[in-house]
Design a protein around this motif. Structure first.
Motif, mmCIF file in Angstrom:
data_model
loop_
_atom_site.group_PDB
_atom_site.id
_atom_site.type_symbol
_atom_site.label_atom_id
_atom_site.label_comp_id
_atom_site.label_asym_id
_atom_site.label_seq_id
_atom_site.Cartn_x
_atom_site.Cartn_y
_atom_site.Cartn_z
ATOM 1 N N LEU A 72 0.833 -1.203 0.000
ATOM 2 C CA LEU A 72 0.000 0.000 0.000
ATOM 3 C C LEU A 72 0.870 1.257 0.000
ATOM 4 C CD1 LEU A 72 -2.786 1.330 0.109
ATOM 5 C CD2 LEU A 72 -2.704 1.112 2.594
ATOM 6 N N ILE A 73 1.927 1.246 0.782
ATOM 7 C CA ILE A 73 2.842 2.393 0.810
ATOM 8 C C ILE A 73 3.451 2.610 -0.569
ATOM 9 C CG2 ILE A 73 5.081 3.186 1.704
ATOM 10 C CD1 ILE A 73 4.207 1.889 4.408
ATOM 11 N N ASN A 74 3.858 1.524 -1.218
ATOM 12 C CA ASN A 74 4.402 1.651 -2.573
ATOM 13 C C ASN A 74 3.365 2.231 -3.528
ATOM 14 O OD1 ASN A 74 6.925 0.675 -1.901
ATOM 15 N ND2 ASN A 74 6.417 -1.431 -2.417
ATOM 16 N N GLU A 75 2.129 1.771 -3.413
ATOM 17 C CA GLU A 75 1.052 2.272 -4.273
ATOM 18 C C GLU A 75 0.824 3.759 -4.030
ATOM 19 O OE1 GLU A 75 -1.572 1.935 -7.283
ATOM 20 O OE2 GLU A 75 -0.476 0.214 -6.496
ATOM 21 N N VAL A 76 0.807 4.167 -2.765
ATOM 22 C CA VAL A 76 0.624 5.582 -2.428
ATOM 23 C C VAL A 76 1.763 6.406 -3.024
ATOM 24 C CG1 VAL A 76 0.634 7.254 -0.522
ATOM 25 C CG2 VAL A 76 -0.756 5.181 -0.358
ATOM 26 N N ASN A 77 2.988 5.893 -2.931
ATOM 27 C CA ASN A 77 4.130 6.612 -3.496
ATOM 28 C C ASN A 77 3.999 6.771 -5.011
ATOM 29 O OD1 ASN A 77 5.413 7.047 -1.060
ATOM 30 N ND2 ASN A 77 6.592 5.166 -1.171
ATOM 31 N N HIS A 78 3.556 5.713 -5.697
ATOM 32 C CA HIS A 78 3.383 5.794 -7.152
ATOM 33 C C HIS A 78 2.296 6.802 -7.518
ATOM 34 C CE1 HIS A 78 6.174 2.625 -8.106
ATOM 35 N NE2 HIS A 78 5.542 1.780 -7.313
ATOM 36 N N VAL A 79 1.179 6.731 -6.803
ATOM 37 C CA VAL A 79 0.081 7.664 -7.079
ATOM 38 C C VAL A 79 0.537 9.093 -6.778
ATOM 39 C CG1 VAL A 79 -2.220 8.385 -6.328
ATOM 40 C CG2 VAL A 79 -1.765 5.973 -6.779
ATOM 41 N N GLY A 80 1.252 9.278 -5.666
ATOM 42 C CA GLY A 80 1.758 10.606 -5.318
ATOM 43 C C GLY A 80 2.676 11.162 -6.393
ATOM 44 N N ASN A 81 3.510 10.312 -6.939
ATOM 45 C CA ASN A 81 4.407 10.729 -8.016
ATOM 46 C C ASN A 81 3.603 11.187 -9.233
ATOM 47 O OD1 ASN A 81 6.926 11.088 -9.335
ATOM 48 N ND2 ASN A 81 6.653 9.117 -10.355
ATOM 49 N N ASN A 82 2.580 10.422 -9.595
ATOM 50 C CA ASN A 82 1.738 10.795 -10.735
ATOM 51 C C ASN A 82 0.983 12.089 -10.472
ATOM 52 O OD1 ASN A 82 2.541 8.561 -12.220
ATOM 53 N ND2 ASN A 82 0.922 7.277 -11.395
ATOM 54 N N ILE A 83 0.505 12.265 -9.250
ATOM 55 C CA ILE A 83 -0.201 13.508 -8.902
ATOM 56 C C ILE A 83 0.753 14.694 -8.987
ATOM 57 C CG2 ILE A 83 -1.306 14.754 -6.987
ATOM 58 C CD1 ILE A 83 -2.607 12.023 -6.225
ATOM 59 N N ASN A 84 1.990 14.510 -8.535
ATOM 60 C CA ASN A 84 2.975 15.594 -8.638
ATOM 61 C C ASN A 84 3.230 15.980 -10.093
ATOM 62 O OD1 ASN A 84 3.360 15.913 -5.905
ATOM 63 N ND2 ASN A 84 5.103 14.522 -5.800
ATOM 64 N N GLN A 85 3.285 14.993 -10.976
ATOM 65 C CA GLN A 85 3.484 15.289 -12.394
ATOM 66 C C GLN A 85 2.318 16.088 -12.964
ATOM 67 O OE1 GLN A 85 4.242 11.551 -14.323
ATOM 68 N NE2 GLN A 85 6.208 11.261 -13.292
ATOM 69 N N ILE A 86 1.101 15.708 -12.561
ATOM 70 C CA ILE A 86 -0.082 16.445 -13.028
ATOM 71 C C ILE A 86 -0.066 17.864 -12.466
ATOM 72 C CG2 ILE A 86 -2.604 16.572 -12.845
ATOM 73 C CD1 ILE A 86 -2.597 13.472 -12.969
ATOM 74 N N ALA A 87 0.308 18.025 -11.192
ATOM 75 C CA ALA A 87 0.372 19.361 -10.587
ATOM 76 C C ALA A 87 1.414 20.225 -11.292
ATOM 77 C CB ALA A 87 0.704 19.241 -9.102
ATOM 78 N N ARG A 88 2.536 19.620 -11.655
ATOM 79 C CA ARG A 88 3.577 20.362 -12.374
ATOM 80 C C ARG A 88 3.044 20.874 -13.717
ATOM 81 N NH1 ARG A 88 7.614 16.417 -12.487
ATOM 82 N NH2 ARG A 88 7.419 16.299 -10.251
ATOM 83 N N LYS A 89 2.308 19.988 -14.419
ATOM 84 C CA LYS A 89 1.723 20.409 -15.698
ATOM 85 C C LYS A 89 0.718 21.535 -15.487
ATOM 86 C CE LYS A 89 0.502 17.362 -18.800
ATOM 87 N NZ LYS A 89 -0.088 16.152 -19.414
ATOM 88 N N ASN A 90 -0.071 21.430 -14.411
ATOM 89 C CA ASN A 90 -1.059 22.459 -14.110
ATOM 90 C C ASN A 90 -0.370 23.792 -13.837
ATOM 91 O OD1 ASN A 90 -3.719 23.503 -13.442
ATOM 92 N ND2 ASN A 90 -3.012 23.466 -11.319
ATOM 93 N N ASN A 91 0.693 23.760 -13.045
ATOM 94 C CA ASN A 91 1.417 24.993 -12.719
ATOM 95 C C ASN A 91 2.057 25.611 -13.952
ATOM 96 O OD1 ASN A 91 0.721 24.744 -10.037
ATOM 97 N ND2 ASN A 91 2.616 23.712 -9.464
ATOM 98 N N ALA A 92 2.394 24.790 -14.933
ATOM 99 C CA ALA A 92 2.994 25.306 -16.176
ATOM 100 C C ALA A 92 1.918 25.732 -17.177
ATOM 101 C CB ALA A 92 3.890 24.235 -16.795
ATOM 102 N N GLY A 93 0.642 25.538 -16.823
ATOM 103 C CA GLY A 93 -0.449 25.947 -17.698
ATOM 104 C C GLY A 93 -0.823 24.917 -18.746
ATOM 105 N N PHE A 94 -0.418 23.657 -18.561
ATOM 106 C CA PHE A 94 -0.710 22.614 -19.541
ATOM 107 C C PHE A 94 -1.700 21.576 -19.023
ATOM 108 C CE2 PHE A 94 3.715 23.864 -20.611
ATOM 109 C CZ PHE A 94 3.436 24.428 -21.834
ATOM 110 N N TYR A 95 -2.479 21.917 -18.027
ATOM 111 C CA TYR A 95 -3.439 20.989 -17.423
ATOM 112 C C TYR A 95 -4.581 20.747 -18.401
ATOM 113 C CZ TYR A 95 -6.273 18.952 -13.663
ATOM 114 O OH TYR A 95 -7.002 18.112 -12.877
#
Length: 113
Positions: A58-81
């Motif tokens: 579960l911890i590994n899954e949370v880490n993977h999901v967190g990584n994907n969410i961070n990538q989406i947030a980065r795109k959002n902050n760059a205006g590419f959401y």
């Protein structure tokens, strides 16, 4: 355990089947047979091997999901959401919720054991 060392030696008799089962379980969880027996003796819910494995997964899954969410947030902050990002985020959250509920259900069944 005194000074971090196990000093008392016990000798046990097992059938071949029991000895094989002990060897298999200890090896499966990457432990020595002595470590496995000590773990069983402590018998704390957090020490159940199955629970430890589930929580680790579960911890590994949370880490993977967190990584994907961070990538989406980065795109959002760059205006590419995009709409696809929003759908991906929802899918990741559903997956995380389902994984958490599955572990919660399994751990709940151990509490009654």
């Amino acid at each position: 355990m005194e000074n971090g060392r196990h000093r008392v030696v016990k000798h046990f008799r097992f059938t071949e089947t029991e000895a094989a089962k002990l060897r298999k379980l200890a090896k499966e969880f990457n432990m020595t047979e002595s470590e496995y027996i000590r773990l069983l003796l402590n018998n704390k819910p957090s020490d159940y091997l199955e629970i430890r494995i589930m929580l680790s997964n579960l911890i590994n899954e949370v880490n993977h999901v967190g990584n994907n969410i961070n990538q989406i947030a980065r795109k959002n902050n760059a205006g590419f959401y995009s709409r696809n990002d929003m759908e991906s985020l929802r899918a990741y959250m559903r997956k995380l919720i389902m994984s958490t509920r599955e572990v919660e259900k399994c751990i709940g069944s151990y509490e009654g054991s």
